[in-house]
Design an enzyme around this catalytic site. Structure first.
Site, PDB file in Angstrom:
ATOM      1  N   LYS A   1       0.660  -1.225   0.116  1.00  0.00           N
ATOM      2  CA  LYS A   1       0.024   0.104   0.021  1.00  0.00           C
ATOM      3  C   LYS A   1       0.831   1.226  -0.077  1.00  0.00           C
ATOM      4  O   LYS A   1       1.923   1.380   0.806  1.00  0.00           O
ATOM      5  CB  LYS A   1      -0.849  -0.093   1.407  1.00  0.00           C
ATOM      6  CG  LYS A   1      -1.727   1.254   1.565  1.00  0.00           C
ATOM      7  CD  LYS A   1      -3.217   0.900   1.002  1.00  0.00           C
ATOM      8  CE  LYS A   1      -4.067   2.192   0.598  1.00  0.00           C
ATOM      9  NZ  LYS A   1      -3.532   2.955  -0.175  1.00  0.00           N
TER      10      LYS A   1
ATOM     11  N   THR B   1      -4.464  12.812   7.214  1.00  0.00           N
ATOM     12  CA  THR B   1      -2.987  12.930   7.682  1.00  0.00           C
ATOM     13  C   THR B   1      -2.664  13.889   8.749  1.00  0.00           C
ATOM     14  O   THR B   1      -2.083  13.813   9.642  1.00  0.00           O
ATOM     15  CB  THR B   1      -2.027  13.164   6.540  1.00  0.00           C
ATOM     16  OG1 THR B   1      -2.353  12.108   5.620  1.00  0.00           O
ATOM     17  CG2 THR B   1      -0.518  13.146   7.026  1.00  0.00           C
TER      18      THR B   1
ATOM     19  N   LYS C   1       5.095   2.005  -2.846  1.00  0.00           N
ATOM     20  CA  LYS C   1       5.194   3.574  -3.248  1.00  0.00           C
ATOM     21  C   LYS C   1       5.375   3.627  -4.880  1.00  0.00           C
ATOM     22  O   LYS C   1       6.276   2.710  -5.445  1.00  0.00           O
ATOM     23  CB  LYS C   1       6.526   4.222  -2.711  1.00  0.00           C
ATOM     24  CG  LYS C   1       6.125   5.668  -2.354  1.00  0.00           C
ATOM     25  CD  LYS C   1       5.283   6.002  -1.405  1.00  0.00           C
ATOM     26  CE  LYS C   1       4.973   7.396  -0.934  1.00  0.00           C
ATOM     27  NZ  LYS C   1       4.225   7.684   0.015  1.00  0.00           N
TER      28      LYS C   1
ATOM     29  N   LYS D   1       4.887   2.306   8.561  1.00  0.00           N
ATOM     30  CA  LYS D   1       3.650   2.977   9.046  1.00  0.00           C
ATOM     31  C   LYS D   1       2.544   2.067   9.202  1.00  0.00           C
ATOM     32  O   LYS D   1       1.796   1.916  10.260  1.00  0.00           O
ATOM     33  CB  LYS D   1       3.200   4.043   8.029  1.00  0.00           C
ATOM     34  CG  LYS D   1       3.942   5.274   8.009  1.00  0.00           C
ATOM     35  CD  LYS D   1       3.381   6.355   6.902  1.00  0.00           C
ATOM     36  CE  LYS D   1       4.342   7.232   6.593  1.00  0.00           C
ATOM     37  NZ  LYS D   1       3.724   8.296   5.861  1.00  0.00           N
TER      38      LYS D   1
ATOM     39  N   SER E   1      -7.053   5.552   4.667  1.00  0.00           N
ATOM     40  CA  SER E   1      -6.998   4.646   3.175  1.00  0.00           C
ATOM     41  C   SER E   1      -7.337   3.228   3.515  1.00  0.00           C
ATOM     42  O   SER E   1      -8.120   2.707   2.625  1.00  0.00           O
ATOM     43  CB  SER E   1      -5.513   4.768   2.712  1.00  0.00           C
ATOM     44  OG  SER E   1      -5.403   5.781   1.967  1.00  0.00           O
TER      45      SER E   1
ATOM     46  N   ASN F   1      -0.716  21.045   2.125  1.00  0.00           N
ATOM     47  CA  ASN F   1      -1.742  20.278   2.613  1.00  0.00           C
ATOM     48  C   ASN F   1      -1.779  19.973   4.175  1.00  0.00           C
ATOM     49  O   ASN F   1      -2.621  20.449   4.745  1.00  0.00           O
ATOM     50  CB  ASN F   1      -1.794  19.120   1.723  1.00  0.00           C
ATOM     51  CG  ASN F   1      -3.339  18.188   1.867  1.00  0.00           C
ATOM     52  OD1 ASN F   1      -4.002  18.948   2.375  1.00  0.00           O
ATOM     53  ND2 ASN F   1      -3.213  17.132   1.573  1.00  0.00           N
TER      54      ASN F   1
END
Length: 414
Positions: free
Chosen positions: A70, A190, A106, A94, A348, A221
């Site tokens: 992921k 996040t 990634k 993570k 997610s 962001n």
């Protein structure tokens, strides 16, 4: 390039140290020090002027012993193989820290979307999915948004994948628009996660967040959402910065005014006369410092000048290894990036779960589940650091690697 290589090698160093402390042998390090597979692709795109431009893309899958990999896809001119590999390793950490049934992945494309039209970006996004379609999917590898990618790009990618597979696959990708199976709360996830980590760290240090003086480096962001959350909570945000400089007001900045004035890239300081530098911003007298910009901002050179008692890393790798040691020796509580920024991948995961069951939760439900996961994860890492007498970064790596290492062992890979 140098910086990304350092990012990759320093990640390997802490992985080695963490595995030794967990009692795993050298063979486990050999398995986990590099991704299991990295796909490099060439993507031809017909540009608006009729010419064909060929783009370089990557997808790295670090370890899939626990479950599918992921991780995000970034569109950036400086994307390269070492960066994508290092970031996929961080995603494994993570996912392990928050206990998700995933390994790390990634992806990235070397491009500058700021100079491209929407239709060129769409053709590039679809071309990327065609190029990597063999190794991705809802049970193999699940992409998500990252630097300069958003829910629209995810929607194009999902549509392309659904065409290739001839069935609708919302679970192939996360960070989608709500009408295509996205999750409530994903956009702010996040920053929400970082805020939860700030609250928990403040409790451990006996700081009342309502009166705390906070400095946030970066106003993109993550940084802008964070500033808003903390400002609304009653904290005093006394400094913020963007790529062009920083603003400081010891009485607290008017965050709502700044949010109104900033452009889509998070730039706001150019509108002011009396700015300070990013270097000065990091050394301001404050309770909590949040680096939310780019890597290698706190180094051996300026670590001694940091006055904050808590640092929460919202950016990837903002603190070097030497600086981490100096800060720990000085009694600073450093909450590492792999823990602090795990809110995005957690929501997610919730999105993927909702896609798989076809039943969707309210924003309150998502936020409640996110808080529960992150508070548990924070305490787990904090307690590991306390009992082992190590810093939070090493503790986070130990917690983050344990699942992947144990799963690899059970599978008989090592």
């Amino acid at each position: 390039m140098e910086e990304n290589l350092n990012l990759f090698t320093s990640t390997q160093e802490i992985i080695k140290e963490a595995l030794v402390k967990l009692g795993f042998n050298d063979e486990m390090y050999e398995l986990l020090k590099e991704p299991l597979r990295v796909l490099m692709v060439r993507i031809p795109v017909r540009m608006d002027d009729g010419t064909v431009k060929v783009f370089q893309g990557y997808r790295s899958q670090h370890n899939d012993s626990v479950g599918p990999t992921k991780g995000g896809v970034r569109f950036h001119p400086e994307v390269n193989e070492d960066e994508v590999k290092a970031l996929s390793m961080w995603m494994t950490l993570k996912c392990g820290i928050v206990g998700l049934p995933y390994g790390g992945g990634k992806g990235g494309i070397v491009c500058d979307p700021r100079t491209m039209s929407m239709s060129e970006i769409e053709r590039l996004s679809r071309g990327y999915v065609r190029a990597i379609s063999q190794i991705v999917g809802p049970t193999k590898d699940i992409p998500a948004p990252d630097v300069y990618t958003n829910s629209q790009i995810m929607a194009w990618m999902m549509d392309e994948y659904s065409r290739l597979r001839e069935n609708d696959s919302p679970g192939f990708i996360t960070g989608k628009p709500l009408v295509l199976g996205g999750s409530e709360g994903r956009e702010k996830a996040t920053a929400q996660g970082v805020t939860i980590c700030i609250e928990e760290a403040a409790k451990k240090r006996g700081i009342n967040l309502k009166d705390a003086r906070v400095v946030i480096q970066g106003f993109g962001n993550a940084g802008s959402f964070l500033a808003k959350f903390l400002h609304d909570y009653g904290a005093k945000v006394i400094g913020i910065s963007d790529a062009y400089g920083a603003l400081h007001d010891p009485d607290g900045l008017d965050i709502d005014y700044l949010l109104d004035r900033r452009d889509s890239f998070g730039t706001v300081t150019t509108l002011f006369e009396n700015t300070i530098t990013n270097k000065e911003l990091l050394e301001l007298d404050c309770d909590i410092l949040v680096p939310a910009a780019i890597s290698n901002q706190i180094t051996a050179e300026n670590a001694h000048n940091i006055k904050a008692s808590i640092i929460v890393e919202a950016a990837n790798g903002p603190t070097t290894m030497e600086a981490t040691k100096i800060l720990s020796d000085n009694g600073v509580l450093l909450v590492p990036d792999v823990l602090a920024s795990a809110g995005g991948v957690t929501v997610s995961y919730f999105e993927w779960v909702q896609n798989n069951q076809g039943y969707y939760w309210s924003e309150e439900e998502v936020n409640e589940k996110l808080r529960k996961k992150l508070v548990e994860s924070f305490n787990n890492v904090y307690n590991t650091a306390e009992t082992r007498r190590i810093n939070m970064r090493l503790a986070a790596y130990m917690v983050g690697l344990r699942n992947a290492a144990e799963a690899s062992k059970f599978r008989g890979w090592v």
